[in-house]
Every structure is written in C-alpha cells, then in structure tokens.
Design a protein around this motif. Structure first.
Motif, PDB file in Angstrom:
ATOM      1  N   PRO A 163       0.834  -1.210   0.000  1.00  6.37           N
ATOM      2  CA  PRO A 163       0.000   0.000   0.000  1.00  6.37           C
ATOM      3  C   PRO A 163       0.867   1.257   0.000  1.00  6.37           C
ATOM      4  CG  PRO A 163      -0.026  -1.064   2.158  1.00  6.37           C
ATOM      5  CD  PRO A 163       0.665  -2.012   1.222  1.00  6.37           C
ATOM      6  N   THR A 164       0.382   2.299  -0.634  1.00  3.83           N
ATOM      7  CA  THR A 164       1.167   3.525  -0.805  1.00  3.83           C
ATOM      8  C   THR A 164       1.442   4.219   0.514  1.00  3.83           C
ATOM      9  OG1 THR A 164       0.135   3.826  -2.963  1.00  3.83           O
ATOM     10  CG2 THR A 164       1.299   5.714  -2.038  1.00  3.83           C
ATOM     11  N   ALA A 165       0.423   4.362   1.350  1.00  7.62           N
ATOM     12  CA  ALA A 165       0.588   5.131   2.582  1.00  7.62           C
ATOM     13  C   ALA A 165      -0.418   4.682   3.632  1.00  7.62           C
ATOM     14  CB  ALA A 165       0.437   6.631   2.286  1.00  7.62           C
ATOM     15  N   THR A 166      -0.556   5.502   4.661  1.00 11.52           N
ATOM     16  CA  THR A 166      -1.413   5.305   5.852  1.00 11.52           C
ATOM     17  C   THR A 166      -0.846   4.203   6.751  1.00 11.52           C
ATOM     18  OG1 THR A 166      -2.974   3.755   4.846  1.00 11.52           O
ATOM     19  CG2 THR A 166      -3.423   6.086   4.576  1.00 11.52           C
ATOM     20  N   TRP A 167      -1.651   3.729   7.691  1.00 15.45           N
ATOM     21  CA  TRP A 167      -1.167   2.827   8.733  1.00 15.45           C
ATOM     22  C   TRP A 167      -2.282   1.882   9.130  1.00 15.45           C
ATOM     23  CZ3 TRP A 167       3.690   2.301  10.397  1.00 15.45           C
ATOM     24  CH2 TRP A 167       3.938   1.646  11.605  1.00 15.45           C
ATOM     25  N   GLY A 168      -1.946   0.645   9.465  1.00 15.98           N
ATOM     26  CA  GLY A 168      -3.003  -0.264   9.894  1.00 15.98           C
ATOM     27  C   GLY A 168      -2.582  -1.717   9.925  1.00 15.98           C
ATOM     28  N   THR A 169      -1.918  -2.187   8.869  1.00 12.15           N
ATOM     29  CA  THR A 169      -1.511  -3.588   8.801  1.00 12.15           C
ATOM     30  C   THR A 169       0.018  -3.679   8.733  1.00 12.15           C
ATOM     31  OG1 THR A 169      -1.515  -3.698   6.370  1.00 12.15           O
ATOM     32  CG2 THR A 169      -3.616  -4.059   7.504  1.00 12.15           C
ATOM     33  N   TRP A 170       0.541  -4.916   8.814  1.00  9.99           N
ATOM     34  CA  TRP A 170       1.994  -5.106   8.742  1.00  9.99           C
ATOM     35  C   TRP A 170       2.546  -4.650   7.402  1.00  9.99           C
ATOM     36  CZ3 TRP A 170       3.984  -8.180   4.911  1.00  9.99           C
ATOM     37  CH2 TRP A 170       3.110  -9.068   4.288  1.00  9.99           C
ATOM     38  N   GLN A 171       1.715  -4.685   6.357  1.00 12.91           N
ATOM     39  CA  GLN A 171       2.178  -4.252   5.035  1.00 12.91           C
ATOM     40  C   GLN A 171       2.479  -2.752   5.006  1.00 12.91           C
ATOM     41  OE1 GLN A 171      -1.323  -5.822   3.004  1.00 12.91           O
ATOM     42  NE2 GLN A 171      -0.007  -7.279   1.900  1.00 12.91           N
ATOM     43  N   HIS A 172       1.760  -1.983   5.840  1.00 14.94           N
ATOM     44  CA  HIS A 172       2.003  -0.541   5.890  1.00 14.94           C
ATOM     45  C   HIS A 172       3.330  -0.204   6.570  1.00 14.94           C
ATOM     46  CE1 HIS A 172      -2.452  -0.630   5.363  1.00 14.94           C
ATOM     47  NE2 HIS A 172      -2.223   0.458   4.653  1.00 14.94           N
ATOM     48  N   VAL A 173       3.880  -1.158   7.313  1.00 15.82           N
ATOM     49  CA  VAL A 173       5.105  -0.912   8.070  1.00 15.82           C
ATOM     50  C   VAL A 173       6.358  -1.068   7.213  1.00 15.82           C
ATOM     51  CG1 VAL A 173       6.436  -1.607  10.110  1.00 15.82           C
ATOM     52  CG2 VAL A 173       3.948  -1.753  10.146  1.00 15.82           C
ATOM     53  N   ILE A 174       6.288  -1.911   6.181  1.00 10.85           N
ATOM     54  CA  ILE A 174       7.488  -2.332   5.456  1.00 10.85           C
ATOM     55  C   ILE A 174       8.234  -1.164   4.825  1.00 10.85           C
ATOM     56  CG2 ILE A 174       8.339  -3.700   3.519  1.00 10.85           C
ATOM     57  CD1 ILE A 174       6.103  -5.691   4.075  1.00 10.85           C
ATOM     58  N   MET A 175       7.563  -0.357   4.027  1.00 17.16           N
ATOM     59  CA  MET A 175       8.268   0.716   3.309  1.00 17.16           C
ATOM     60  C   MET A 175       8.824   1.797   4.238  1.00 17.16           C
ATOM     61  SD  MET A 175       6.555   1.310  -0.429  1.00 17.16           S
ATOM     62  CE  MET A 175       4.929   1.798   0.151  1.00 17.16           C
ATOM     63  N   PRO A 176       8.039   2.329   5.185  1.00 13.23           N
ATOM     64  CA  PRO A 176       8.634   3.338   6.082  1.00 13.23           C
ATOM     65  C   PRO A 176       9.769   2.774   6.935  1.00 13.23           C
ATOM     66  CG  PRO A 176       6.390   2.781   6.773  1.00 13.23           C
ATOM     67  CD  PRO A 176       6.587   2.204   5.410  1.00 13.23           C
ATOM     68  N   ALA A 177       9.651   1.503   7.352  1.00 10.13           N
ATOM     69  CA  ALA A 177      10.726   0.898   8.151  1.00 10.13           C
ATOM     70  C   ALA A 177      11.990   0.738   7.317  1.00 10.13           C
ATOM     71  CB  ALA A 177      10.269  -0.454   8.700  1.00 10.13           C
ATOM     72  N   SER A 246      12.049   9.942  11.579  1.00  7.64           N
ATOM     73  CA  SER A 246      10.697   9.426  11.390  1.00  7.64           C
ATOM     74  C   SER A 246       9.685  10.543  11.183  1.00  7.64           C
ATOM     75  CB  SER A 246      10.282   8.565  12.585  1.00  7.64           C
ATOM     76  OG  SER A 246      10.138   9.349  13.754  1.00  7.64           O
ATOM     77  N   PHE A 247       9.998  11.784  11.617  1.00  5.04           N
ATOM     78  CA  PHE A 247       9.079  12.895  11.389  1.00  5.04           C
ATOM     79  C   PHE A 247       8.818  13.072   9.897  1.00  5.04           C
ATOM     80  CE2 PHE A 247      10.223  15.373  15.522  1.00  5.04           C
ATOM     81  CZ  PHE A 247       9.541  14.417  16.244  1.00  5.04           C
ATOM     82  N   VAL A 248       9.887  13.072   9.110  1.00 11.39           N
ATOM     83  CA  VAL A 248       9.755  13.249   7.662  1.00 11.39           C
ATOM     84  C   VAL A 248       9.083  12.029   7.041  1.00 11.39           C
ATOM     85  CG1 VAL A 248      11.015  13.598   5.508  1.00 11.39           C
ATOM     86  CG2 VAL A 248      11.793  14.714   7.612  1.00 11.39           C
ATOM     87  N   ILE A 249       9.516  10.847   7.441  1.00 11.98           N
ATOM     88  CA  ILE A 249       8.959   9.616   6.880  1.00 11.98           C
ATOM     89  C   ILE A 249       7.483   9.488   7.220  1.00 11.98           C
ATOM     90  CG2 ILE A 249       9.092   7.106   6.906  1.00 11.98           C
ATOM     91  CD1 ILE A 249      11.380   8.510   5.451  1.00 11.98           C
ATOM     92  N   GLU A 250       7.111   9.831   8.443  1.00 12.70           N
ATOM     93  CA  GLU A 250       5.699   9.763   8.835  1.00 12.70           C
ATOM     94  C   GLU A 250       4.857  10.713   7.993  1.00 12.70           C
ATOM     95  OE1 GLU A 250       5.286  10.378  13.012  1.00 12.70           O
ATOM     96  OE2 GLU A 250       6.517   8.659  13.547  1.00 12.70           O
ATOM     97  N   LYS A 251       5.412  11.852   7.675  1.00  8.02           N
ATOM     98  CA  LYS A 251       4.694  12.815   6.836  1.00  8.02           C
ATOM     99  C   LYS A 251       4.524  12.267   5.424  1.00  8.02           C
ATOM    100  CE  LYS A 251       2.867  16.902   6.032  1.00  8.02           C
ATOM    101  NZ  LYS A 251       1.607  17.320   6.682  1.00  8.02           N
ATOM    102  N   ILE A 252       5.576  11.663   4.871  1.00 11.50           N
ATOM    103  CA  ILE A 252       5.518  11.125   3.508  1.00 11.50           C
ATOM    104  C   ILE A 252       4.488  10.003   3.404  1.00 11.50           C
ATOM    105  CG2 ILE A 252       6.822   9.821   1.771  1.00 11.50           C
ATOM    106  CD1 ILE A 252       9.307  11.376   2.650  1.00 11.50           C
ATOM    107  N   PHE A 253       4.479   9.122   4.396  1.00 17.93           N
ATOM    108  CA  PHE A 253       3.592   7.956   4.342  1.00 17.93           C
ATOM    109  C   PHE A 253       2.264   8.185   5.074  1.00 17.93           C
ATOM    110  CE2 PHE A 253       7.756   6.013   3.547  1.00 17.93           C
ATOM    111  CZ  PHE A 253       7.459   5.182   2.473  1.00 17.93           C
ATOM    112  N   ALA A 254       2.003   9.416   5.493  1.00 16.48           N
ATOM    113  CA  ALA A 254       0.740   9.751   6.178  1.00 16.48           C
ATOM    114  C   ALA A 254       0.499   8.855   7.383  1.00 16.48           C
ATOM    115  CB  ALA A 254      -0.430   9.673   5.203  1.00 16.48           C
ATOM    116  N   ILE A 255       1.549   8.661   8.183  1.00 23.89           N
ATOM    117  CA  ILE A 255       1.457   7.814   9.373  1.00 23.89           C
ATOM    118  C   ILE A 255       1.014   8.673  10.559  1.00 23.89           C
ATOM    119  CG2 ILE A 255       2.775   6.377  10.978  1.00 23.89           C
ATOM    120  CD1 ILE A 255       4.599   5.681   8.612  1.00 23.89           C
ATOM    121  N   PRO A 256       0.011   8.252  11.319  1.00 21.65           N
ATOM    122  CA  PRO A 256      -0.510   9.073  12.423  1.00 21.65           C
ATOM    123  C   PRO A 256       0.342   8.970  13.695  1.00 21.65           C
ATOM    124  CG  PRO A 256      -1.754   7.048  12.272  1.00 21.65           C
ATOM    125  CD  PRO A 256      -0.783   7.023  11.126  1.00 21.65           C
TER     126      PRO A 256
END
Length: 312
Positions: A163-177, A246-256
């Motif tokens: 998935p491109t962005a947001t947060w919720g499942t393990w798949q959302h963690v892979i790219m920002p991590a 992580s501030f920048v990465i959270e902004k890019i991936f729309a992580i809350p």
C-alpha cells in the motif's frame, strides 16, 4: 555503580533542562503569533483574550516559570491550534505508532547491518565484500526521504506490492521501516566490517583457531562480541537519528505518529505542541543514551576495571 548511575541521572536532568530552556526562548524569539492564520491577524480584542488565556501576555520569564511548573506536574498544556485537545493526549495517540515504527526500524537495522558487516569481513576483498560496501556507501549518501520516494514509486505504484501510505496492517510498516533503516544499516555494516577485520587478526582469535574451534564458534562467541562494542556506543545516536528522521517519513507515508503533530505544530506555530514533542523526545533520547552507557559497561568488562582503577 550506584555512584555512576547517580552522576548520569544528574547529568540527564541538567541536559534536559538546557534543552527545554533553549527551545522555549528560541521558539518565542521567532517573529509572529500562533493566532495568525495564513498571514491574517485576528481582531485585536480577540487576540488579546487568547493571549491572556494562554498566558502569552505575561513577561517571557513569567511564562517560562509557569511552563516549568506545569512540566514538573507532567502537564504539557493544551494545544493552541486545537483548544479541545491537549499535548498529553496527542503524545498518547501518536507515540505508540512512532515507537512501533522506530523499534522495527532499529532492530532491522542492527540485525541486517551487523550481518552484512560480518559477512563482508569474512569474505574480505571478495565480491560480497564489495557489494556490501557499495550498499553501505549508497545508504550513507542517500537521504531517507529519497529512499522513501523510490520505494513508493516501485513497490507501491509500479509493482503494486504494498500500500502507498497510511497505517493499519503489517504491510504498511514495510516501506517506512526500510526507508528509516537504510542509512543506519549502512553505517552499522561499515563499522562492523572494520572492527571485525581488526578483531580477526588478534592473538586470542589465532589461539582459538589453534585449539580447533569451529569457525562459527570463533566468530559468534569470540570475535563478534568485541567487534560490536563500537556499534553499542553508536546505538544512542542511531536511535536519535531514526526517531527524528521518522518525522519526515511519517509525513511522507501519512502515518498518524508523533511526526504528524510536530509538523502540524510548526505550521500552526503551536507553542505547546512544539515544546511538548521536543521535551518528550529529548527526555526519551537522553534516557536511551543512559541505557546505552550501562549496556556498554555490561558488554565490556574492561570499562568496570578502568573505573575501579581510576577510583582507587
């Protein structure tokens, strides 16, 4: 040991106080008002009432004293941009997300970086050594937000694997991590490789080989423990780099996470949010530095011996 812990605790308190003080006065030195929206000032009467409500009409030293008084009570104050919310609640909502992302990134960076460094050292001047060092150079040179953009372009947009962005499942963690861990992996790999090459030439390693110990036992039990000591000293700075990055990465991936509130606080000139997130992260990082100091002493007994000799 208790004396060391006490000295480090006092040092932590003083350091945190200096950070709070500098951040407070520098923030208030910036021109403008938190009540200005898109360059438009509020009605003077409304602005005066808001300034009085948030104690911004008082002298700066008085504001500073009031802030410290609330801070001692673990009250980071209300959000100026959103009066129905408090900084404590924002941190309670955002930090678990940021912590999860940061923890996964740090653990992945440590494991991968040490593994690459050890393999490169054991295959010195071979293809895998060169490949590992090329990856390390790229990781050090390329900023995390560029890595994040490339991951989104290929893994999410073109190949549609994640998935491109947001947060919720393990798949959302892979790219920002991955984006957060890429730089630290490179640093750890280079440092581990350099130290492993040095350790493998030591006499006690030659003695272990002469005794007929297996290569795995020599590397894991004897060489690696000493080779990772510099990595342990790097952990504090590494964690700081991951958390602030992580501030920048959270902004890019729309992580809350915390980054969402910190960036919004800067855009809105929300003094309470800026101060609250800065104080919280500063306290966390200073504490982690302390933990790293203690771990270093546990891993390397020579530090305890040196301390005893100096005290004697």
């Amino acid at each position: 040991m208790l004396s060391f812990v006490f000295r480090r605790f006092i040092s932590m308190i003083v350091t945190l106080w200096l950070i709070i003080t500098l951040t407070f006065f520098l923030m208030h030195a910036v021109p403008g008002s938190p009540f200005e929206k898109e360059g438009k000032a509020l009605n003077e009467a409304v602005a005066a009432n808001l300034n009085a409500y948030y104690n911004l009409d008082k002298p700066l030293l008085v504001q500073y004293g009031l802030y410290l008084q609330k801070l001692v009570q673990f009250d980071l104050g209300p959000s100026i941009a959103n009066s129905s919310d408090t900084v404590n609640k924002m941190i309670a909502r955002g930090f678990p997300v940021s912590f999860q992302l940061g923890l996964i990134s740090v653990v992945f960076a440590i494991i991968t970086g040490i593994a690459l460094g050890v393999i490169a050292a054991l295959r010195h001047n071979r293809l895998i050594d060169y490949l590992a060092m090329i990856i390390a150079v790229i990781g050090i040179s390329v900023p995390s937000f560029v890595v994040a953009s490339l991951l989104i372009k290929y893994l999410a947009v073109e190949w549609k694997l994640l998935p491109t962005a947001t947060w919720g499942t393990w798949q959302h963690v892979i790219m920002p991590a991955l984006a957060l861990a890429f730089g630290p992996i490179a640093i750890i790999a280079r440092l581990t490789r350099t130290n492993m090459l040095e350790v493998l030439t030591q006499e006690y390693i030659e003695t272990a080989r002469a005794k007929g110990l297996s290569p795995a036992t020599i590397v894991l039990k004897h060489a690696l423990r000493n080779a990772i000591l510099p990595v342990v000293t790097l952990l504090g700075a590494l964690i700081a780099n991951v958390l602030t990055g992580s501030f920048v990465i959270e902004k890019i991936f729309a992580i809350p996470g915390m980054g969402k509130y910190f960036v919004a606080g800067i855009n809105n000139r929300d003094y309470s949010v800026i101060m609250g997130t800065t104080v919280f992260y500063s306290a966390l990082l200073i504490f982690l530095m302390f933990v790293v100091d203690v771990l270093y002493g546990i891993i390397d007994p020579r530090i305890k011996l040196h301390r005893k000799e100096s005290e004697g």
